[in-house]
Design an enzyme around this catalytic site. Structure first.
Site, PDB file in Angstrom:
ATOM      1  NE  ARG A  59      -9.173   5.548  21.451  1.00  0.00           N
ATOM      2  CZ  ARG A  59      -9.331   4.265  21.191  1.00  0.00           C
ATOM      3  NH1 ARG A  59      -9.123   3.371  22.132  1.00  0.00           N
ATOM      4  NH2 ARG A  59      -9.705   3.869  19.997  1.00  0.00           N
ATOM      5  CE  LYS A  88      -9.587 -11.059   8.028  1.00  0.00           C
ATOM      6  NZ  LYS A  88     -10.336 -11.169   9.293  1.00  0.00           N
ATOM      7  N   GLY A 126      -8.278   2.557  12.419  1.00  0.00           N
ATOM      8  CA  GLY A 126      -7.178   2.413  13.358  1.00  0.00           C
ATOM      9  C   GLY A 126      -5.784   2.425  12.752  1.00  0.00           C
ATOM     10  N   GLY A 170     -13.589   1.101  14.748  1.00  0.00           N
ATOM     11  CA  GLY A 170     -14.866   0.476  14.394  1.00  0.00           C
ATOM     12  C   GLY A 170     -15.978   1.490  14.194  1.00  0.00           C
TER      13      GLY A 170
HETATM   14  P1  ADP Z   1      -7.539   0.097   9.252  1.00  0.00           P
HETATM   15  O1  ADP Z   1      -7.296  -0.267  10.692  1.00  0.00           O
HETATM   16  O2  ADP Z   1      -6.889   1.389   8.869  1.00  0.00           O
HETATM   17  O3  ADP Z   1      -8.997   0.028   8.889  1.00  0.00           O
HETATM   18  P2  ADP Z   1      -7.022  -2.614   8.425  1.00  0.00           P
HETATM   19  O4  ADP Z   1      -7.173  -3.060   9.837  1.00  0.00           O
HETATM   20  O5  ADP Z   1      -8.078  -3.005   7.466  1.00  0.00           O
HETATM   21  O6  ADP Z   1      -6.800  -1.028   8.367  1.00  0.00           O
HETATM   22  O7  ADP Z   1      -5.670  -3.206   7.829  1.00  0.00           O
HETATM   23  C1  ADP Z   1      -4.422  -2.917   8.363  1.00  0.00           C
HETATM   24  C2  ADP Z   1      -3.448  -4.047   8.165  1.00  0.00           C
HETATM   25  O8  ADP Z   1      -3.398  -4.484   6.824  1.00  0.00           O
HETATM   26  C3  ADP Z   1      -2.050  -3.621   8.532  1.00  0.00           C
HETATM   27  O9  ADP Z   1      -1.674  -4.279   9.727  1.00  0.00           O
HETATM   28  C4  ADP Z   1      -1.203  -4.062   7.346  1.00  0.00           C
HETATM   29  O10 ADP Z   1       0.000  -4.709   7.724  1.00  0.00           O
HETATM   30  C5  ADP Z   1      -2.111  -5.012   6.618  1.00  0.00           C
HETATM   31  N1  ADP Z   1      -1.775  -5.088   5.188  1.00  0.00           N
HETATM   32  C6  ADP Z   1      -1.721  -4.089   4.295  1.00  0.00           C
HETATM   33  N2  ADP Z   1      -1.325  -4.549   3.095  1.00  0.00           N
HETATM   34  C7  ADP Z   1      -1.114  -5.856   3.209  1.00  0.00           C
HETATM   35  C8  ADP Z   1      -0.696  -6.896   2.318  1.00  0.00           C
HETATM   36  N3  ADP Z   1      -0.412  -6.638   1.032  1.00  0.00           N
HETATM   37  N4  ADP Z   1      -0.591  -8.156   2.809  1.00  0.00           N
HETATM   38  C9  ADP Z   1      -0.886  -8.421   4.086  1.00  0.00           C
HETATM   39  N5  ADP Z   1      -1.287  -7.492   4.979  1.00  0.00           N
HETATM   40  C10 ADP Z   1      -1.409  -6.223   4.551  1.00  0.00           C
HETATM   41 MG    MG Z   2      -7.264  -2.169  11.734  1.00  0.00          MG
END
Ligand code: ADP
Ligand code: MG
Length: 399
Positions: free
Chosen positions: A40, A202, A356, A379
């Site tokens: 950053r 989620k 992230g 975010g």
């Molecule tokens: P980003 O930060 O890229 O937006 P998220 O925060 O939504 O992504 O999700 C990331 C997390 O989702 C990771 O820590 C990963 O371990 C988890 N994840 C991915 N697939 C699964 C799964 N099948 N079951 C549980 N957790 C999962």
């Molecule tokens: Mg995340």
């Protein structure tokens, strides 16, 4: 609405109040705070360099951690000032107060091209409350304002938004400009086919993004834990996989929306399932179209899905990726995310990574250089992709 860019500012001899995102990860080692990833800070260097070359006095403001509106030296920005000094090869004056006499005196002694950093703006509760008096006190330290803190642009705080009400011109920095170019401009009329990979933990985190991108995307590739809420909506067995029970109806609605719009919305045809979440787990692939076995949990997409998704990625002209498709932090469950990351890296079109953990994954596989653009905001990038107006962007001067 186009916004004023730092490139079009006349800054010679002026005090430029520059908001940056210095919220870096740190570790305590032998009683010293060590910056473990300075990405950053480095990302803000082009704007700092431009301003210095043009003869500005650069006054940096930033937040660090969550000191909750009170002075807490655990969250001092002093180590960042030292680190920035070594990156710039030029001294960085550190102001132990954010507003008032201390910064005023430091700034009065600055020469053109000099750099100063104010203490953590979140040491004042007025920062997050976007209190007018505090925003005005910040504004009085500069002649013009530049916001390069994309990672904080979804916050309407005094240093990210309020300050612009009390200063003549407010411009976006080079990093902010680049983020808006890729996450907004490029996706306004993307080259088609436009493919979106969505994963992560989620559905509830990504609903806004799904609905907004449904208007533009040709194909969605779904993975990660969120896939299993869609499985539930379709009556496909989910075993012990993560399902958001209160979002099953919504998943149903999204599937209907995709159908109505003729958008292809692909779910995994097979999965990697395990009985144990650990670095030594031995997962197995599920049967095709059979869902997840009772007592087992899906932790990654399966080999057939990988092949299917790779072919889709190869055919796309624009790829946007948000959210890993498996628990990539553990080696036995990282295959799917790595295989898709490689496919995206090999795509000669426009490839954009936002969010992230997806960015962490791409870096971990050493593929960051091969993407067109990697967002620095978590975010903030999600909110932008949802089509929302970011307060830190709205506050900038229109041109
Ligand atoms: P980003 O930060 O890229 O937006 P998220 O925060 O939504 O992504 O999700 C990331 C997390 O989702 C990771 O820590 C990963 O371990 C988890 N994840 C991915 N697939 C699964 C799964 N099948 N079951 C549980 N957790 C999962
Ligand atoms: Mg995340």
């Amino acid at each position: 609405m186009p916004k004023l860019s730092v490139r079009n500012l006349d800054v010679r001899g002026k005090r430029v109040l520059l908001r940056v995102d210095f919220n870096v990860p740190t570790e305590e080692r032998d009683g010293r705070t060590v910056i473990t990833d300075d990405t950053r800070i480095r990302e803000s260097l082009p704007t700092i360099a431009l301003l210095r070359e043009r003869g500005a006095k650069v006054i940096l403001m930033a937040h660090f951690g969550r000191p909750k509106g009170a002075v807490n030296l655990k969250y001092t920005l002093r180590p960042v000032a030292d680190h920035l000094h070594s990156l710039l090869g030029h001294p960085v004056s550190f102001s132990s107060d954010v507003v008032g006499k201390v910064p005023e005196q430091i700034i009065a002694h600055m020469q053109d091209g000099d750099v100063a950093l104010l203490e953590n703006v979140r040491f004042h509760a007025e920062e997050e409350a976007n209190e007018a008096g505090f925003a005005q006190a910040l504004a009085s330290l500069g002649d013009v304002y530049v916001n390069d803190a994309f990672g904080a642009a979804h916050r309407g705080h005094a240093s990210t938004a309020g300050v612009s009400k009390f200063i003549g011109q407010s411009a976006m920095g080079l990093l902010m400009e680049k983020e808006l170019k890729y996450l907004q401009g490029e996706l306004e009329a993307p080259a088609k086919p436009f493919l979106v990979i969505l994963g992560g933990s989620k559905v509830s985190d990504k609903i806004g993004v799904i609905k907004s991108l449904m208007e533009k995307a040709d194909v969605f590739l779904i993975g990660g834990a969120m896939a299993y809420t869609f499985f539930k909506a379709l009556g496909i067995p989910t075993g012990n996989s993560r399902v958001e029970a209160d979002k099953v109806n919504l998943a149903h609605e999204i599937l209907g929306l995709a159908k109505a719009k003729g958008v292809r919305f692909l779910l995994p045809v097979d999965n990697l399932e395990t009985q144990e979440i650990s670095a030594t787990a031995q997962p197995r692939a599920t049967a095709e179209n059979g869902g997840v076995t009772e007592g087992w949990e899906a932790v990654d997409i399966g080999p057939k899905t990988i092949a299917l998704y790779q072919a889709e990625i190869a055919a796309a002209k624009t790829v946007l990726w948000n959210g890993p498709v498996g628990i990539f932090e553990l080696a036995p469950f990282a295959n799917g995310t790595q295989a898709l990351a490689e496919a995206v890296a090999a795509n000669p079109g426009t490839t954009i990574i936002g969010g992230g953990d997806s960015v962490t994954a791409v870096k971990k596989f050493g593929l960051a250089d091969r993407m067109t653009f990697i967002s620095t905001g978590g975010g903030a990038s999600l909110e932008l992709l949802e089509g929302r107006t970011l307060p830190g962007v709205a506050a900038l001067t229109e041109v």
